[in-house]
Design a protein around this motif. Structure first.
Motif, PDB file in Angstrom:
ATOM      1  N   ILE A 190       0.835  -1.211   0.000  1.00 37.19           N
ATOM      2  CA  ILE A 190       0.000   0.000   0.000  1.00 37.19           C
ATOM      3  C   ILE A 190       0.864   1.254   0.000  1.00 37.19           C
ATOM      4  N   ASP A 191       0.721   2.036  -1.071  1.00 40.83           N
ATOM      5  CA  ASP A 191       1.429   3.314  -1.179  1.00 40.83           C
ATOM      6  C   ASP A 191       0.545   4.390  -0.551  1.00 40.83           C
ATOM      7  N   THR A 192       0.948   4.919   0.581  1.00 44.28           N
ATOM      8  CA  THR A 192       0.111   5.903   1.283  1.00 44.28           C
ATOM      9  C   THR A 192       0.548   7.335   0.951  1.00 44.28           C
ATOM     10  N   ALA A 193      -0.223   8.281   1.444  1.00 53.22           N
ATOM     11  CA  ALA A 193       0.082   9.690   1.176  1.00 53.22           C
ATOM     12  C   ALA A 193       1.274  10.158   2.006  1.00 53.22           C
ATOM     13  N   GLY A 194       1.989  11.132   1.474  1.00 52.00           N
ATOM     14  CA  GLY A 194       3.049  11.769   2.255  1.00 52.00           C
ATOM     15  C   GLY A 194       2.797  13.263   2.282  1.00 52.00           C
ATOM     16  N   ARG A 195       3.530  13.964   3.077  1.00 46.48           N
ATOM     17  CA  ARG A 195       3.453  15.438   3.087  1.00 46.48           C
ATOM     18  C   ARG A 195       4.885  15.921   3.054  1.00 46.48           C
ATOM     19  N   LEU A 196       5.030  17.217   2.841  1.00 49.27           N
ATOM     20  CA  LEU A 196       6.383  17.771   2.892  1.00 49.27           C
ATOM     21  C   LEU A 196       6.920  17.746   4.311  1.00 49.27           C
ATOM     22  N   HIS A 197       6.003  17.936   5.271  1.00 47.82           N
ATOM     23  CA  HIS A 197       6.397  17.880   6.678  1.00 47.82           C
ATOM     24  C   HIS A 197       5.400  17.011   7.422  1.00 47.82           C
ATOM     25  N   ILE A 198       5.820  16.534   8.562  1.00 43.26           N
ATOM     26  CA  ILE A 198       4.914  15.710   9.360  1.00 43.26           C
ATOM     27  C   ILE A 198       3.786  16.581   9.911  1.00 43.26           C
ATOM     28  N   ASP A 199       2.539  16.153   9.753  1.00 43.10           N
ATOM     29  CA  ASP A 199       1.457  16.871  10.440  1.00 43.10           C
ATOM     30  C   ASP A 199       0.449  15.876  11.010  1.00 43.10           C
ATOM     31  N   ASN A 200      -0.382  16.367  11.927  1.00 40.06           N
ATOM     32  CA  ASN A 200      -1.290  15.476  12.651  1.00 40.06           C
ATOM     33  C   ASN A 200      -2.299  14.794  11.747  1.00 40.06           C
ATOM     34  N   GLU A 201      -2.757  15.560  10.757  1.00 34.66           N
ATOM     35  CA  GLU A 201      -3.777  15.015   9.872  1.00 34.66           C
ATOM     36  C   GLU A 201      -3.238  13.776   9.155  1.00 34.66           C
ATOM     37  N   LEU A 202      -2.012  13.911   8.668  1.00 36.87           N
ATOM     38  CA  LEU A 202      -1.393  12.791   7.965  1.00 36.87           C
ATOM     39  C   LEU A 202      -1.240  11.590   8.901  1.00 36.87           C
ATOM     40  N   MET A 203      -0.729  11.868  10.098  1.00 35.65           N
ATOM     41  CA  MET A 203      -0.503  10.776  11.040  1.00 35.65           C
ATOM     42  C   MET A 203      -1.805  10.087  11.412  1.00 35.65           C
ATOM     43  N   ASP A 204      -2.883  10.898  11.603  1.00 38.95           N
ATOM     44  CA  ASP A 204      -4.194  10.316  11.916  1.00 38.95           C
ATOM     45  C   ASP A 204      -4.612   9.350  10.820  1.00 38.95           C
ATOM     46  N   GLU A 205      -4.466   9.819   9.583  1.00 37.45           N
ATOM     47  CA  GLU A 205      -4.904   8.981   8.476  1.00 37.45           C
ATOM     48  C   GLU A 205      -4.100   7.679   8.426  1.00 37.45           C
ATOM     49  N   LEU A 206      -2.788   7.812   8.593  1.00 37.57           N
ATOM     50  CA  LEU A 206      -1.941   6.617   8.529  1.00 37.57           C
ATOM     51  C   LEU A 206      -2.259   5.660   9.675  1.00 37.57           C
ATOM     52  N   GLN A 207      -2.530   6.238  10.848  1.00 41.12           N
ATOM     53  CA  GLN A 207      -2.893   5.384  11.991  1.00 41.12           C
ATOM     54  C   GLN A 207      -4.203   4.642  11.718  1.00 41.12           C
ATOM     55  N   GLN A 208      -5.140   5.355  11.074  1.00 43.38           N
ATOM     56  CA  GLN A 208      -6.420   4.699  10.757  1.00 43.38           C
ATOM     57  C   GLN A 208      -6.230   3.539   9.796  1.00 43.38           C
ATOM     58  N   ILE A 209      -5.409   3.791   8.770  1.00 42.95           N
ATOM     59  CA  ILE A 209      -5.166   2.699   7.814  1.00 42.95           C
ATOM     60  C   ILE A 209      -4.509   1.534   8.560  1.00 42.95           C
ATOM     61  N   LYS A 210      -3.513   1.892   9.362  1.00 45.39           N
ATOM     62  CA  LYS A 210      -2.768   0.831  10.048  1.00 45.39           C
ATOM     63  C   LYS A 210      -3.672   0.017  10.972  1.00 45.39           C
ATOM     64  N   SER A 211      -4.517   0.704  11.725  1.00 43.31           N
ATOM     65  CA  SER A 211      -5.317  -0.064  12.682  1.00 43.31           C
ATOM     66  C   SER A 211      -6.425  -0.842  11.984  1.00 43.31           C
ATOM     67  N   SER A 212      -6.855  -0.408  10.807  1.00 38.50           N
ATOM     68  CA  SER A 212      -7.926  -1.198  10.187  1.00 38.50           C
ATOM     69  C   SER A 212      -7.395  -2.338   9.320  1.00 38.50           C
ATOM     70  N   VAL A 213      -6.241  -2.190   8.693  1.00 40.34           N
ATOM     71  CA  VAL A 213      -5.770  -3.336   7.881  1.00 40.34           C
ATOM     72  C   VAL A 213      -4.722  -4.176   8.597  1.00 40.34           C
ATOM     73  N   LYS A 214      -4.210  -3.707   9.717  1.00 36.77           N
ATOM     74  CA  LYS A 214      -3.195  -4.435  10.474  1.00 36.77           C
ATOM     75  C   LYS A 214      -2.108  -5.051   9.588  1.00 36.77           C
ATOM     76  N   PRO A 215      -1.298  -4.189   8.998  1.00 32.88           N
ATOM     77  CA  PRO A 215      -0.271  -4.709   8.078  1.00 32.88           C
ATOM     78  C   PRO A 215       0.759  -5.590   8.797  1.00 32.88           C
ATOM     79  N   ASP A 216       1.342  -6.519   8.046  1.00 34.47           N
ATOM     80  CA  ASP A 216       2.401  -7.363   8.616  1.00 34.47           C
ATOM     81  C   ASP A 216       3.700  -6.573   8.721  1.00 34.47           C
ATOM     82  N   GLU A 217       3.854  -5.615   7.818  1.00 33.27           N
ATOM     83  CA  GLU A 217       5.024  -4.734   7.875  1.00 33.27           C
ATOM     84  C   GLU A 217       4.572  -3.306   7.612  1.00 33.27           C
ATOM     85  N   THR A 218       5.156  -2.370   8.330  1.00 33.46           N
ATOM     86  CA  THR A 218       4.974  -0.955   8.018  1.00 33.46           C
ATOM     87  C   THR A 218       6.367  -0.413   7.742  1.00 33.46           C
TER      88      THR A 218
END
Ligand code: GDP
Length: 297
Positions: free
Chosen positions: A190-218
């Motif tokens: 899964i190719d996820t979104a990036g930003r130029l800098h770290i921000d909360n919105e991005l992290m929230d989204e990535l956390q949501q993806i991670k917790s719902s698909v439970k990847p074997d590797e991140t």
């Protein structure tokens, strides 16, 4: 080429001590000082340098070295072993799910090389491990990202799953896994979104993806050319997403090497792969020992 300055300096330092029939504590101190400066200049995190130098000194003035027949070479062996350990020791393998598909989530800042690396990793899994990956376009914000992945898929003759950019990335990821099961793809990347800098919105989204698909590797994709910044970025991503491994990109550039040498120590996560060029084949498993040898000559 990466590490050139660091390699030059360390190899110069090492030459001075290698042939010595007798190594004094003073010699070790001097060598340690030069190694320290070389590492700092290569942008290695200062705390990482400090710990490393302490270990080298401790071991190099120990009995096993001082009383050996070739103390100079023993000192170098210590430096080589410590550099290898610093970069992770053993080469770290990719996790495999008990039941297919194995899901890998790629995260990182924009421009780090995430999309390119998604293609490279898929290519690697097919070529070296005979796998059939499904690529997933879950970066819905950067307009060109979906096209870029689709083009990569065409080049590689590999399926790409996308739902355009109006669908929530969590749903995209879930649907992609369903499709992979139906089509017998044994890996989903899964190719996820990036930003130029770290921000909360991005992290929230990535956390949501991670917790719902439970990847074997991140996998965190980090641009090795960004020096100390790479370490800070890795640290924050890891803190918020608990990544399982790092892919260092652009090791073919003239990176000074700080990221490669500090990331494992700072995040305690292994560097699993390295990107060494722009083409899909420019990708390799990261071998700490080989990397240490490349640096020390
Ligand atoms: P993303 O925004 O993280 O998805 O980044 P991209 O995959 O679009 O890559 C950004 C740029 O870095 C592109 O021009 C890639 O060709 C380049 N790139 C990615 N990995 C490497 C690498 O290992 N070496 C070199 N030289 N360039 C790379």
């Amino acid at each position: 080429m990466a590490f050139e300055g660091l390699a030059d300096r360390l190899q110069g330092t090492i030459k001075k001590i290698t042939g010595k029939g007798k190594v004094s504590e003073q010699d070790v101190k001097e060598m340690a000082r030069e190694v320290r400066l070389a590492l700092l200049e290569a942008d290695v995190n200062f705390k990482v340098v400090k710990d490393l130098i302490n270990r080298i000194k401790e071991r190099a003035v120990g009995q096993e070295v001082m009383e050996s027949l070739t103390p100079g070479q023993q000192v170098i062996k210590v430096v080589r072993e410590e550099l290898t350990t610093l970069m992770g020791g053993e080469q770290s393998k990719i996790a495999v799910a008990d039941r297919a598909p194995t899901v890998i989530m790629m995260v990182g800042l924009q421009g780090a090389g995430k999309t390119t690396t998604t293609g490279k990793l898929a290519n690697h899994l097919r070529k070296k491990h005979n796998r059939s990956p499904l690529l997933v376009a879950a970066d819905i914000y950067r307009p060109a990202a979906i096209n870029q992945l689709e083009t990569l898929g065409e080049q590689l003759d590999m399926p790409v799953f996308s739902m355009g950019n109006d669908v929530n990335p969590v749903d995209i990821a879930k649907k992609a896994i369903e499709q992979a099961k139906a089509e017998h793809n044994d890996y989903v990347i899964i190719d996820t979104a990036g930003r130029l800098h770290i921000d909360n919105e991005l992290m929230d989204e990535l956390q949501q993806i991670k917790s719902s698909v439970k990847p074997d590797e991140t996998f965190l994709v980090v641009d090795s050319m960004t020096g100390q910044d790479a370490i800070n970025v890795a640290d924050s991503f890891n803190e918020q997403l608990d990544v399982s491994g790092v892919v260092l990109t652009k090791l073919d550039g003239d990176t000074r090497g700080g990221a490669a040498l500090s990331i494992k120590a700072v995040t305690d996560k292994p560097i699993k792969f390295a990107g060494v060029g722009e083409k899909t084949d420019d990708f390799e498993a990261f071998h700490p020992e080989r990397m240490a040898s490349r640096i020390l000559g």
